[in-house]
Design a protein around this motif. Structure first.
Motif, PDB file in Angstrom:
ATOM      1  N   ALA A   1       4.859 -22.101 -19.781  1.00 43.59           N
ATOM      2  CA  ALA A   1       4.467 -21.012 -18.886  1.00 43.59           C
ATOM      3  C   ALA A   1       3.879 -21.548 -17.583  1.00 43.59           C
ATOM      4  N   MET A   2       3.055 -22.595 -17.686  1.00 45.80           N
ATOM      5  CA  MET A   2       2.463 -23.171 -16.476  1.00 45.80           C
ATOM      6  C   MET A   2       3.519 -23.819 -15.585  1.00 45.80           C
ATOM      7  N   HIS A   3       4.480 -24.486 -16.203  1.00 44.02           N
ATOM      8  CA  HIS A   3       5.560 -25.112 -15.427  1.00 44.02           C
ATOM      9  C   HIS A   3       6.389 -24.037 -14.722  1.00 44.02           C
ATOM     10  N   ALA A   4       6.694 -22.966 -15.426  1.00 45.93           N
ATOM     11  CA  ALA A   4       7.455 -21.869 -14.807  1.00 45.93           C
ATOM     12  C   ALA A   4       6.661 -21.230 -13.672  1.00 45.93           C
ATOM     13  N   TYR A   5       5.346 -21.068 -13.856  1.00 45.67           N
ATOM     14  CA  TYR A   5       4.500 -20.484 -12.812  1.00 45.67           C
ATOM     15  C   TYR A   5       4.479 -21.382 -11.571  1.00 45.67           C
ATOM     16  N   ASN A   6       4.351 -22.684 -11.787  1.00 45.06           N
ATOM     17  CA  ASN A   6       4.319 -23.619 -10.656  1.00 45.06           C
ATOM     18  C   ASN A   6       5.622 -23.592  -9.859  1.00 45.06           C
ATOM     19  N   VAL A   7       6.737 -23.521 -10.577  1.00 49.25           N
ATOM     20  CA  VAL A   7       8.049 -23.594  -9.919  1.00 49.25           C
ATOM     21  C   VAL A   7       8.435 -22.254  -9.299  1.00 49.25           C
TER      22      VAL A   7
ATOM     23  N   MET B   1       6.653 -38.733 -20.516  1.00 47.27           N
ATOM     24  CA  MET B   1       7.576 -38.274 -21.548  1.00 47.27           C
ATOM     25  C   MET B   1       6.924 -37.212 -22.432  1.00 47.27           C
ATOM     26  N   MET B   2       5.628 -37.352 -22.708  1.00 44.92           N
ATOM     27  CA  MET B   2       4.935 -36.333 -23.486  1.00 44.92           C
ATOM     28  C   MET B   2       4.860 -35.025 -22.709  1.00 44.92           C
ATOM     29  N   THR B   3       4.631 -35.116 -21.406  1.00 45.74           N
ATOM     30  CA  THR B   3       4.602 -33.907 -20.569  1.00 45.74           C
ATOM     31  C   THR B   3       5.956 -33.207 -20.571  1.00 45.74           C
ATOM     32  N   LEU B   4       7.030 -33.971 -20.487  1.00 47.02           N
ATOM     33  CA  LEU B   4       8.376 -33.385 -20.560  1.00 47.02           C
ATOM     34  C   LEU B   4       8.584 -32.648 -21.879  1.00 47.02           C
ATOM     35  N   SER B   5       8.144 -33.272 -22.970  1.00 49.17           N
ATOM     36  CA  SER B   5       8.284 -32.646 -24.285  1.00 49.17           C
ATOM     37  C   SER B   5       7.473 -31.360 -24.373  1.00 49.17           C
ATOM     38  N   LEU B   6       6.267 -31.369 -23.808  1.00 52.11           N
ATOM     39  CA  LEU B   6       5.419 -30.184 -23.855  1.00 52.11           C
ATOM     40  C   LEU B   6       6.001 -29.045 -23.032  1.00 52.11           C
ATOM     41  N   THR B   7       6.551 -29.355 -21.862  1.00 54.58           N
ATOM     42  CA  THR B   7       7.134 -28.291 -21.028  1.00 54.58           C
ATOM     43  C   THR B   7       8.387 -27.703 -21.668  1.00 54.58           C
TER      44      THR B   7
ATOM     45  N   LYS C   1       1.624 -32.579 -11.867  1.00 54.78           N
ATOM     46  CA  LYS C   1       0.394 -31.807 -12.004  1.00 54.78           C
ATOM     47  C   LYS C   1       0.071 -31.573 -13.479  1.00 54.78           C
ATOM     48  N   LEU C   2       1.099 -31.306 -14.276  1.00 54.49           N
ATOM     49  CA  LEU C   2       0.892 -31.092 -15.706  1.00 54.49           C
ATOM     50  C   LEU C   2       0.519 -32.387 -16.425  1.00 54.49           C
ATOM     51  N   CYS C   3       0.924 -33.546 -15.869  1.00 50.95           N
ATOM     52  CA  CYS C   3       0.467 -34.822 -16.432  1.00 50.95           C
ATOM     53  C   CYS C   3      -1.056 -34.910 -16.342  1.00 50.95           C
ATOM     54  N   GLY C   4      -1.611 -34.446 -15.207  1.00 56.21           N
ATOM     55  CA  GLY C   4      -3.057 -34.422 -15.066  1.00 56.21           C
ATOM     56  C   GLY C   4      -3.703 -33.473 -16.060  1.00 56.21           C
ATOM     57  N   LYS C   5      -3.073 -32.324 -16.275  1.00 59.53           N
ATOM     58  CA  LYS C   5      -3.578 -31.359 -17.258  1.00 59.53           C
ATOM     59  C   LYS C   5      -3.574 -31.972 -18.653  1.00 59.53           C
ATOM     60  N   LEU C   6      -2.491 -32.645 -18.996  1.00 62.15           N
ATOM     61  CA  LEU C   6      -2.391 -33.280 -20.304  1.00 62.15           C
ATOM     62  C   LEU C   6      -3.467 -34.351 -20.483  1.00 62.15           C
ATOM     63  N   ALA C   7      -3.675 -35.165 -19.447  1.00 60.31           N
ATOM     64  CA  ALA C   7      -4.685 -36.223 -19.532  1.00 60.31           C
ATOM     65  C   ALA C   7      -6.069 -35.636 -19.787  1.00 60.31           C
ATOM     66  N   ARG C   8      -6.408 -34.531 -19.107  1.00 63.73           N
ATOM     67  CA  ARG C   8      -7.721 -33.912 -19.299  1.00 63.73           C
ATOM     68  C   ARG C   8      -7.851 -33.308 -20.702  1.00 63.73           C
ATOM     69  N   ILE C   9      -6.761 -32.750 -21.208  1.00 63.86           N
ATOM     70  CA  ILE C   9      -6.786 -32.177 -22.560  1.00 63.86           C
ATOM     71  C   ILE C   9      -6.990 -33.274 -23.606  1.00 63.86           C
ATOM     72  N   LEU C  10      -6.241 -34.374 -23.491  1.00 67.58           N
ATOM     73  CA  LEU C  10      -6.345 -35.447 -24.482  1.00 67.58           C
ATOM     74  C   LEU C  10      -7.731 -36.079 -24.472  1.00 67.58           C
ATOM     75  N   VAL C  11      -8.257 -36.353 -23.281  1.00 70.95           N
ATOM     76  CA  VAL C  11      -9.584 -36.961 -23.192  1.00 70.95           C
ATOM     77  C   VAL C  11     -10.643 -35.981 -23.704  1.00 70.95           C
TER      78      VAL C  11
ATOM     79  N   LYS D   1       4.460 -20.543  -7.384  1.00 70.30           N
ATOM     80  CA  LYS D   1       3.850 -21.401  -6.370  1.00 70.30           C
ATOM     81  C   LYS D   1       4.877 -22.211  -5.585  1.00 70.30           C
ATOM     82  N   LYS D   2       6.166 -22.079  -5.977  1.00 66.79           N
ATOM     83  CA  LYS D   2       7.285 -22.702  -5.263  1.00 66.79           C
ATOM     84  C   LYS D   2       7.156 -24.227  -5.188  1.00 66.79           C
ATOM     85  N   MET D   3       6.643 -24.826  -6.247  1.00 65.88           N
ATOM     86  CA  MET D   3       6.581 -26.284  -6.316  1.00 65.88           C
ATOM     87  C   MET D   3       7.940 -26.847  -6.721  1.00 65.88           C
ATOM     88  N   LYS D   4       8.207 -28.059  -6.307  1.00 73.02           N
ATOM     89  CA  LYS D   4       9.366 -28.758  -6.844  1.00 73.02           C
ATOM     90  C   LYS D   4       9.074 -29.119  -8.305  1.00 73.02           C
ATOM     91  N   LYS D   5      10.114 -29.223  -9.092  1.00 73.38           N
ATOM     92  CA  LYS D   5       9.925 -29.455 -10.528  1.00 73.38           C
ATOM     93  C   LYS D   5       9.163 -30.739 -10.805  1.00 73.38           C
TER      94      LYS D   5
END
Length: 423
Positions: free
Chosen positions: A373-379, A359-365, A392-402, A382-386
């Motif tokens: 910007a990263m979500h738009a770039y991925n979709v 839910m925090m990742t959704l709010s950030l995107t 992937k951004l959940c992993g980014k968020l986890a690394r930022i918080l830690v 890089k043609k990722m599904k949303k």
């Protein structure tokens, strides 16, 4: 810094030495069962059943000491399932006695129950032995000891979830009541839970009561409990619709009593929700790194409190990937030979922590420029599904918080953006 889960698994296995007595406890509400093995998995002693009280814990303590003395063990490690809340008392008591207490995943216990006898049979004694086997094989995790502030957050968030469930239930039942008794109310008030609609339901809930009133009577009633009223125009529309209502006209007294109780439940839940959220904010102010995290656009106090309440002190994690594994957001691979299956998240962790991170990742995107910007770039590029991009951004968020918790640094947008995006 690379984080390899296999390195951690090796360390857990190496921790169990020939000097260790490995004890597995099957947790129950009233009577627990304990079994013991050595580091090779050889069963030691007889099963022990003990009660969930001080006397029972003392019996367990003497049993462990007698096995240690009989087989020359100088250390003991005790594993158990985190079954409901029944494990808390015994784990706390054993920790105070300087025993090392670890947890095993109930899902893995179920999967490993056929290792000993190759049968699907299940009993308390067998489960305790399976738990002991899992501990000596390194399939355990340590109990994360946190300060009182993080424990308070966990309790408050659990309380908030309970209150919020009651609030949603009351809202849904009020919607149903309106659909049965006065469905035309939705034509006057677009949002049924707005102040004007609720005031109408409190003062004159049934169409029969409204038919006998004038617009001035309705407005006067609104003024008695509201500072700003819907106005005379809406009062006229309300009376006109009530005159031709298709709602139920039977059991009026029962319906009115039901609505009165629903509104009382709704008011109580709203008041309790406000109280618990106030307490959550007060606890967050006592945690040093929270202020810098809340300064990040898109991170709310409640979502951050949910993560801290479930995960504890984030500075205790060596890497963001460890937080992902704790939440069950780490990737699980399925492949065999030439066949490669789809990568999925493991979901072997705390479900509430998983929910708050997502839910925090959704709010950030939606609100944070860098994540957007990263979500738009991925979709788009890089043609990722949303959904894959969000994971992937959940992993980014986890690394930022830690990282922020461990280094006590403020959020740096340029540091977290990939070079090609920043350019």
């Amino acid at each position: 810094m690379k984080f390899k889960s296999q390195d951690k698994q090796n360390q857990l296995i190496e921790k169990i030495t020939a000097q260790h007595l490995v004890v597995g406890i099957d947790i129950a509400q009233l009577t627990h069962v304990a079994r013991a093995v050595n580091f090779r998995g050889i069963v030691i002693g007889n099963p022990l059943s003990f009660s969930n009280d001080e006397e029972g814990f003392q019996i367990l303590h003497r049993w462990i000491q007698s096995l240690q003395a009989a087989h020359n063990f100088n250390s003991a490690i005790i594993g158990m399932e985190p079954t409901g809340h029944y494990w808390l008392s015994v784990s706390r008591w054993l920790s105070e006695k300087q025993f090392e207490v670890v947890l095993v995943n109930p899902h893995l216990v179920k999967k490993n129950k056929e290792n000993r006898d190759n049968t699907p049979s299940k009993s308390d004694k067998k489960d305790a032995l399976v738990i002991a086997d899992m501990v000596k094989n390194g399939y355990y995790s340590f109990i994360r000891k946190t300060s009182e502030a993080f424990e308070e957050l966990r309790v408050f968030l659990s309380n908030r979830d309970s209150v919020f469930t009651r609030l949603v239930s009351a809202k849904n039942q009020i919607h149903r009541w309106v659909d049965v008794v006065f469905p035309e109310l939705r034509q006057v008030f677009k949002k049924l839970m707005c102040r004007g609609s609720l005031a109408t339901l409190r003062l004159f809930p049934t169409p029969e009561e409204l038919r006998n009133l004038t617009p001035q009577d309705v407005v006067r009633g609104w003024k008695s409990i509201m500072q700003r009223q819907p106005g005379n125009k809406k009062a006229q529309a309300l009376i006109a619709l009530a005159s031709h209502s298709v709602g139920s006209t039977q059991a009026t007294h029962a319906y009115k009593l039901h609505l009165k109780q629903l509104l009382a439940e709704y008011d109580l839940a709203c008041e309790q929700l406000q109280d618990v959220e106030t307490e959550i904010i007060a606890v967050l102010d006592r945690i040093p790194f929270v202020k810098s995290m809340l300064a990040v656009k898109g991170i709310s106090a409640i979502s951050l409190a949910g993560i801290l309440g479930e995960a504890g002190d984030l500075s205790g994690f060596v890497h963001g990937n460890a937080l992902l594994r704790h939440a069950g957001l780490n990737l699980a691979e399925a492949s065999s030979g030439k066949w490669t299956g789809q990568m999925k998240i493991s979901k072997r962790g705390r479900s509430r922590l998983r929910r708050f991170i997502f839910m925090m990742t959704l709010s950030l995107t939606a609100n944070n420029p860098e994540f957007k910007a990263m979500h738009a770039y991925n979709v788009q590029v890089k043609k990722m599904k949303k959904m894959r991009s969000l994971m992937k951004l959940c992993g980014k968020l986890a690394r930022i918080l830690v990282g922020m918790a461990r280094s006590s640094e403020a959020y740096n947008p340029h540091k977290m953006m990939p070079f090609r995006l920043a350019a």
